[in-house]
Each structure stands twice: as C-alpha cells, then as structure tokens.
Design a protein around this motif. Sequence first.
Motif, PDB file in Angstrom:
ATOM      1  N   VAL A   1       0.855  -1.200   0.000  1.00 46.97           N
ATOM      2  CA  VAL A   1       0.000   0.000   0.000  1.00 46.97           C
ATOM      3  C   VAL A   1       0.879   1.234   0.000  1.00 46.97           C
ATOM      4  O   VAL A   1       1.850   1.319   0.763  1.00 46.97           O
ATOM      5  N   ILE A   2       0.531   2.195  -0.885  1.00 47.42           N
ATOM      6  CA  ILE A   2       1.140   3.533  -0.795  1.00 47.42           C
ATOM      7  C   ILE A   2       0.069   4.461  -0.232  1.00 47.42           C
ATOM      8  O   ILE A   2      -0.970   4.671  -0.858  1.00 47.42           O
ATOM      9  N   GLY A   3       0.312   5.017   0.937  1.00 47.50           N
ATOM     10  CA  GLY A   3      -0.633   5.951   1.549  1.00 47.50           C
ATOM     11  C   GLY A   3      -0.353   7.362   1.055  1.00 47.50           C
ATOM     12  O   GLY A   3       0.625   7.986   1.448  1.00 47.50           O
ATOM     13  N   ALA A   4      -1.229   7.846   0.143  1.00 43.16           N
ATOM     14  CA  ALA A   4      -1.103   9.223  -0.366  1.00 43.16           C
ATOM     15  C   ALA A   4      -2.376   9.968   0.005  1.00 43.16           C
ATOM     16  O   ALA A   4      -2.954  10.683  -0.806  1.00 43.16           O
ATOM     17  N   ASP A   5      -2.830   9.754   1.246  1.00 39.42           N
ATOM     18  CA  ASP A   5      -4.140  10.263   1.636  1.00 39.42           C
ATOM     19  C   ASP A   5      -4.063  11.494   2.536  1.00 39.42           C
ATOM     20  O   ASP A   5      -4.944  11.745   3.360  1.00 39.42           O
ATOM     21  N   GLY A   6      -3.014  12.273   2.337  1.00 42.09           N
ATOM     22  CA  GLY A   6      -3.004  13.628   2.880  1.00 42.09           C
ATOM     23  C   GLY A   6      -2.701  13.769   4.355  1.00 42.09           C
ATOM     24  O   GLY A   6      -2.339  12.815   5.046  1.00 42.09           O
ATOM     25  N   VAL A   7      -2.888  14.998   4.813  1.00 42.82           N
ATOM     26  CA  VAL A   7      -2.419  15.390   6.138  1.00 42.82           C
ATOM     27  C   VAL A   7      -3.070  14.580   7.274  1.00 42.82           C
ATOM     28  O   VAL A   7      -2.428  14.287   8.287  1.00 42.82           O
ATOM     29  N   HIS A   8      -4.348  14.209   7.089  1.00 39.16           N
ATOM     30  CA  HIS A   8      -5.039  13.444   8.145  1.00 39.16           C
ATOM     31  C   HIS A   8      -5.066  11.950   7.807  1.00 39.16           C
ATOM     32  O   HIS A   8      -6.018  11.248   8.156  1.00 39.16           O
ATOM     33  N   SER A   9      -4.048  11.488   7.134  1.00 40.01           N
ATOM     34  CA  SER A   9      -3.946  10.137   6.568  1.00 40.01           C
ATOM     35  C   SER A   9      -4.521   8.999   7.427  1.00 40.01           C
ATOM     36  O   SER A   9      -4.059   8.738   8.542  1.00 40.01           O
ATOM     37  N   LYS A  10      -5.508   8.327   6.857  1.00 36.52           N
ATOM     38  CA  LYS A  10      -6.062   7.130   7.505  1.00 36.52           C
ATOM     39  C   LYS A  10      -5.023   5.993   7.435  1.00 36.52           C
ATOM     40  O   LYS A  10      -4.915   5.175   8.349  1.00 36.52           O
ATOM     41  N   THR A  11      -4.259   5.970   6.344  1.00 31.29           N
ATOM     42  CA  THR A  11      -3.220   4.933   6.220  1.00 31.29           C
ATOM     43  C   THR A  11      -2.223   5.058   7.380  1.00 31.29           C
ATOM     44  O   THR A  11      -1.853   4.071   8.004  1.00 31.29           O
ATOM     45  N   ARG A  12      -1.801   6.309   7.641  1.00 26.59           N
ATOM     46  CA  ARG A  12      -0.850   6.549   8.744  1.00 26.59           C
ATOM     47  C   ARG A  12      -1.471   6.114  10.066  1.00 26.59           C
ATOM     48  O   ARG A  12      -0.809   5.492  10.910  1.00 26.59           O
ATOM     49  N   HIS A  13      -2.733   6.424  10.227  1.00 30.56           N
ATOM     50  CA  HIS A  13      -3.449   6.075  11.453  1.00 30.56           C
ATOM     51  C   HIS A  13      -3.492   4.546  11.636  1.00 30.56           C
ATOM     52  O   HIS A  13      -3.205   4.025  12.717  1.00 30.56           O
ATOM     53  N   LEU A  14      -3.820   3.824  10.539  1.00 35.90           N
ATOM     54  CA  LEU A  14      -3.917   2.364  10.628  1.00 35.90           C
ATOM     55  C   LEU A  14      -2.543   1.735  10.858  1.00 35.90           C
ATOM     56  O   LEU A  14      -2.402   0.758  11.600  1.00 35.90           O
ATOM     57  N   MET A  15      -1.535   2.327  10.219  1.00 35.37           N
ATOM     58  CA  MET A  15      -0.162   1.844  10.388  1.00 35.37           C
ATOM     59  C   MET A  15       0.234   1.923  11.871  1.00 35.37           C
ATOM     60  O   MET A  15       0.818   1.008  12.433  1.00 35.37           O
ATOM     61  N   ARG A  16      -0.157   3.022  12.466  1.00 33.91           N
ATOM     62  CA  ARG A  16       0.149   3.229  13.887  1.00 33.91           C
ATOM     63  C   ARG A  16      -0.553   2.180  14.746  1.00 33.91           C
ATOM     64  O   ARG A  16       0.038   1.593  15.657  1.00 33.91           O
ATOM     65  N   GLU A  17      -1.822   1.941  14.413  1.00 32.55           N
ATOM     66  CA  GLU A  17      -2.593   0.937  15.167  1.00 32.55           C
ATOM     67  C   GLU A  17      -1.926  -0.422  15.089  1.00 32.55           C
ATOM     68  O   GLU A  17      -1.779  -1.116  16.099  1.00 32.55           O
ATOM     69  N   ILE A  18      -1.516  -0.798  13.869  1.00 30.55           N
ATOM     70  CA  ILE A  18      -0.873  -2.117  13.678  1.00 30.55           C
ATOM     71  C   ILE A  18       0.437  -2.171  14.469  1.00 30.55           C
ATOM     72  O   ILE A  18       0.729  -3.151  15.151  1.00 30.55           O
ATOM     73  N   ALA A  19       1.208  -1.091  14.398  1.00 29.94           N
ATOM     74  CA  ALA A  19       2.511  -1.056  15.089  1.00 29.94           C
ATOM     75  C   ALA A  19       2.322  -1.215  16.597  1.00 29.94           C
ATOM     76  O   ALA A  19       3.042  -1.986  17.249  1.00 29.94           O
ATOM     77  N   LEU A  20       1.340  -0.507  17.152  1.00 33.37           N
ATOM     78  CA  LEU A  20       1.177  -0.512  18.609  1.00 33.37           C
ATOM     79  C   LEU A  20       0.435  -1.764  19.103  1.00 33.37           C
ATOM     80  O   LEU A  20       0.583  -2.154  20.261  1.00 33.37           O
ATOM     81  N   LYS A  21      -0.332  -2.373  18.196  1.00 35.75           N
ATOM     82  CA  LYS A  21      -1.010  -3.617  18.564  1.00 35.75           C
ATOM     83  C   LYS A  21       0.041  -4.697  18.839  1.00 35.75           C
ATOM     84  O   LYS A  21      -0.063  -5.464  19.792  1.00 35.75           O
ATOM     85  N   GLY A  22       1.063  -4.714  17.993  1.00 36.95           N
ATOM     86  CA  GLY A  22       2.151  -5.690  18.166  1.00 36.95           C
ATOM     87  C   GLY A  22       2.930  -5.423  19.445  1.00 36.95           C
ATOM     88  O   GLY A  22       3.369  -6.346  20.123  1.00 36.95           O
ATOM     89  N   ASN A  23       3.090  -4.154  19.789  1.00 40.94           N
ATOM     90  CA  ASN A  23       3.871  -3.774  20.960  1.00 40.94           C
ATOM     91  C   ASN A  23       3.444  -2.379  21.425  1.00 40.94           C
ATOM     92  O   ASN A  23       3.902  -1.373  20.898  1.00 40.94           O
ATOM     93  N   PRO A  24       2.559  -2.317  22.424  1.00 38.76           N
ATOM     94  CA  PRO A  24       2.004  -1.023  22.851  1.00 38.76           C
ATOM     95  C   PRO A  24       3.081  -0.052  23.347  1.00 38.76           C
ATOM     96  O   PRO A  24       2.846   1.164  23.388  1.00 38.76           O
ATOM     97  N   LEU A  25       4.253  -0.559  23.733  1.00 41.01           N
ATOM     98  CA  LEU A  25       5.298   0.334  24.258  1.00 41.01           C
ATOM     99  C   LEU A  25       6.249   0.801  23.152  1.00 41.01           C
ATOM    100  O   LEU A  25       7.188   1.542  23.414  1.00 41.01           O
ATOM    101  N   ARG A  26       5.973   0.337  21.938  1.00 43.69           N
ATOM    102  CA  ARG A  26       6.855   0.678  20.830  1.00 43.69           C
ATOM    103  C   ARG A  26       6.880   2.193  20.609  1.00 43.69           C
ATOM    104  O   ARG A  26       5.843   2.874  20.706  1.00 43.69           O
ATOM    105  N   ASP A  27       8.062   2.705  20.290  1.00 41.54           N
ATOM    106  CA  ASP A  27       8.178   4.132  20.000  1.00 41.54           C
ATOM    107  C   ASP A  27       7.535   4.403  18.646  1.00 41.54           C
ATOM    108  O   ASP A  27       7.943   3.812  17.647  1.00 41.54           O
ATOM    109  N   TRP A  28       6.529   5.247  18.618  1.00 40.11           N
ATOM    110  CA  TRP A  28       5.856   5.542  17.340  1.00 40.11           C
ATOM    111  C   TRP A  28       5.381   6.985  17.345  1.00 40.11           C
ATOM    112  O   TRP A  28       5.364   7.638  18.397  1.00 40.11           O
ATOM    113  N   ASP A  29       5.011   7.496  16.179  1.00 41.11           N
ATOM    114  CA  ASP A  29       4.478   8.861  16.098  1.00 41.11           C
ATOM    115  C   ASP A  29       3.179   8.947  16.889  1.00 41.11           C
ATOM    116  O   ASP A  29       2.450   7.963  17.025  1.00 41.11           O
ATOM    117  N   THR A  30       2.870  10.162  17.356  1.00 46.24           N
ATOM    118  CA  THR A  30       1.607  10.352  18.060  1.00 46.24           C
ATOM    119  C   THR A  30       0.464  10.332  17.040  1.00 46.24           C
ATOM    120  O   THR A  30       0.691  10.426  15.833  1.00 46.24           O
TER     121      THR A  30
END
Length: 436
Positions: A158-187
């Motif tokens: 997937v290429i997320g080109a969905d702008g400043v409020h990117s849903k792709t970025r949001h979902l990526m974050r969810e997946i990253a933190l689901k694997g490890n809630p303490l993982r360092d990630w963007d807010t």
Amino acid sequence: MESTFKVIIIGGGPIGLLAAHALYCAGIDFVLLERRQSIIEEQGASIVLYPQTFRVMHQLGILDVLLPLGTELDHHLSFTKDGKVFNESTRYRRIKENHGYGPVIFHRTELLQAIYECLPETSRSKILTGKALQNIETHDYGIAVSCADGSTFQGSMVIGADGVHSKTRHLMREIALKGNPLRDWDTEQPYKSTFRLLYGAFPASSLPGEGYDVQSSGKSVMYFSGKTRGWFFLYDKLPQPTTESNRYNEKEVESLAGEFADFPLNGTLKVKDLWPNMSATGLTDLQEGIVKHWSLGRIVLVGDSCHKFTTHLGLGFNNGVQDVVVLCNILRARVQETPNGCPDAETLAQVFQKYETTRKSPECSLTTDLENSGLETRMHTWSGTFYWLLSRYIAVWSIVEDFIFRFGISPSFQKAQVLDFIPALEIMKGKLPWRL
Ligand SMILES: Cc1cc2nc3c(=O)[nH]c(=O)nc-3n(C[C@H](O)[C@H](O)[C@H](O)COP(=O)(O)OP(=O)(O)OC[C@H]3O[C@@H](n4cnc5c(N)ncnc54)[C@H](O)[C@@H]3O)c2cc1C
C-alpha cells in the motif's frame, strides 16, 4: 505466493495520481482508491510548481498539457500593512536564470485535471472513486484493504497518499502498537500548527505574474495573479500552537476575512475589494512536521501523509513529487531484480527503509525545505523581534538574497531527482547543473 505484483494507492490527490503515472511507466500494476466521489473538485487553492518538478512532469508526458494552464511568476514586491513597498526582490528571475524556468502558478483543480487526464485510459480505469479506506490487513503473502462501502482489494503493498489526516498513517500506527504497545511511534496527531490560513480564488484582477506579500505582526498575506484568476492567502497566527485539527465554520471564515479587509494585495487592491467576488475559499490550520515512521511491513507513506509544510515557498507538493520519484526508482529496481517480479515482505521493508533514509538525508532537501517554509511564514508574520528584523531590514539587501540563493534555495533545487527509468531530454536548462 503472489502471481503479480500490485500496488494499492490510497488517495487520488496530486501525489497519489503522480504515483499512478510513475507506476504505469515502471510497468507495475496498481489500483488507486479515492474517498471523494470525483477526482476533480473545485477548490480555491493554487499550487506553485518549480523547474525540478517540471522535469518529472516532462518524463511523465504531462508538461506540454500543463504549462499552458499556468502563469509564470515574474514580479515580487513586499508591502507593509499600510501599503508601503519595502522590498522588490528578484527571486523569481533568479530561479529562472539558475534552473531554466520561473515558478509557475496553477489552479489546483486544473493541475489535478491535467495529471488525471494525461493518464492512459487503461490506468484511468484503475482509479476508483467513492472508496474511503477503512482498514488494512497484512499477511505474509500480501495485503488486503477494505473500504467504507464494503469493497475489498488485494495487493502486494500500500502507498498511503491520503493527505495530512492520513487514515493509512493512522492504521499503520494501530498495527505497530497492537504488536507492541510500548513501541516508539508517532503520536496520533504528529503535526503541529502555529498558523491558520484563509485562502481563496477570484477572477483575475491585475496583470498576470504578480507574486506579492504583505507583512505585519501576527498576520500576513500572499497575493498571486494568474491569466484568468488570482488567489490570496491570509495567514493568521494562532493564539497558541496546537496538534489538534480545528474545523472552521462559515462564521469564522467571515470573521477572519473581516480582520484582513483593509490589508493591501498589490498597489491598488485590498482584500475587501475581492472578498465579494470569491469563487471559492477555504480556512485551514497550517500543520508542520515530518513523521518519524514512514512505513511498516508492506505499507509506505508519501506526500502530506508523511510531511507537512506551511504553504510559504510552495514546497509541499514539490516535495511529494520527490517522494514518488525516490520510492518508485528504488521499488522498480527491486521488482526487476526479483526473479518472479514479486519482492517479499522483507525486501519491501528494505525498499521502504532506503526510500525514507534517502528522503530524510542531506541527499534530498526535505528537512531544509521544512525549515525554510516555516522560516518564511515566521518572517512574514514578524513572529518576534528576530524575524521582524530579518524580514523587514536584513533579507531586503540583494547581497543577502544572493547568499540565500547561493547556499540555500539553488542547492536544494539542484538536489531534486528524476525517474531513473524514463529517458528524457533535459529541457530545464539554467546556469546551474542538476545533480541527477
Ligand atoms: C492553500 C494551499 C496552497 C498550497 N500551495 C502549494 C504550492 O504552491 N506548492 C506546493 O508544492 N504545495 C502547495 N500546497 C501543499 C500541497 O497542496 C500539498 O502538499 C499537496 O496537495 C499534497 O498532496 P497529497 O496528494 O499528498 O495530499 P492531498 O492533496 O491532501 O490528497 C489526499 C487525497 O486522499 C484522499 N483521501 C483522504 N482520506 C482518504 C481515505 N480514507 N480513503 C481514500 N482516499 C482518501 C483525499 O480525498 C485526497 O484526494 C498548498 C496547500 C494549500 C492548502
């Protein structure tokens, strides 16, 4: 194992559409999912393009259609709020001399239309509207995307080109933190806004080619005149910086326009002269920042979803083009090198890492562009004594402008890359060479 490699692009803004062009030229299959019902929608915004972007547009076969739609900027003045000219710079002419073409301003809607219509019919049929990304699932063998209307799409990445409020970025974050809630990630809201912007378009009201600014404490204006329409940008410093995304209503738009009513736009026009004739307006916060994590597994971000500038110097879109160029160059090479044409998840992760590292490195101008656009916004709004002195009394000297161009703007332009798999004659020839 997948049989064909396929990219799912989320977002049919200018960067998503350019990614579609580049993938088509790279011989990589794709589908593009856009939330809106139509790719072409009227907005009051303009976009300034620079010669480095024209080189890419030329490679993609868009430039000949595009250039006649724009207006080359050729005259710059700076005014105080009471209409006094305190600077006449040669910034536009210098860009033309150094890099082969001056900055050209486009109506955003016409830019989008040209990019879209230059896609071959086979590619346009892969652009689907009314498809709002809702969820992404990654598997060992590929990726599945589902949309709000219940449709699903399978692909390799997937290429997320969905702008400043990117849903792709949001979902990526969810997946990253689901694997490890303490993982360092963007807010959740990775960008900060210090200014808001009221922008709009109106029928042409002065000679084409003017690109002026008006400076004052906490508020500033940009005015651009095109062949058939003009645009203004009214910048207002927020009471305090915020990472929240404010939505403004009609009353707030009118109220802010009223605060700017007596600001000049050029030697004769004021904001209040044009406000009754606006064809479209928008009020938005101006987010700034570069996201820390640009990819996860088979997902990668481009454009405003991973970096956001203020609109000064017009660098947001131009940088998004560079994302597409760098990503597609690396991706295409790896697809070609892979015997079955389907790089696996590990290879894609390496591609994305190399792309991000390159874009954030001094090889590219991304980080300095972010600083420079923010600097100009603060200079124009005299955001403190330092910026006021710099803008009002120091940057006006031509020797200072020489310095800024020599060590700042020109080297940044020269670093811009082109697609390495599309041979094209160099048409942007100025005094300074392109690095690549
Ligand atoms: C007033 C103004 C003037 C500007 N002037 C300039 C300039 O002169 N030069 C310059 O370089 N830059 C300029 N910029 C910045 C430039 O417009 C952006 O950098 C550029 O539009 C980014 O393109 P994008 O495709 O990444 O994102 P966007 O343009 O935001 O496009 C994102 C697309 O994704 C779609 N989308 C969103 N969510 C979903 C979802 N869940 N599912 C599917 N699709 C979705 C949206 O509908 C949209 O079509 C300006 C910005 C503004 C606001």
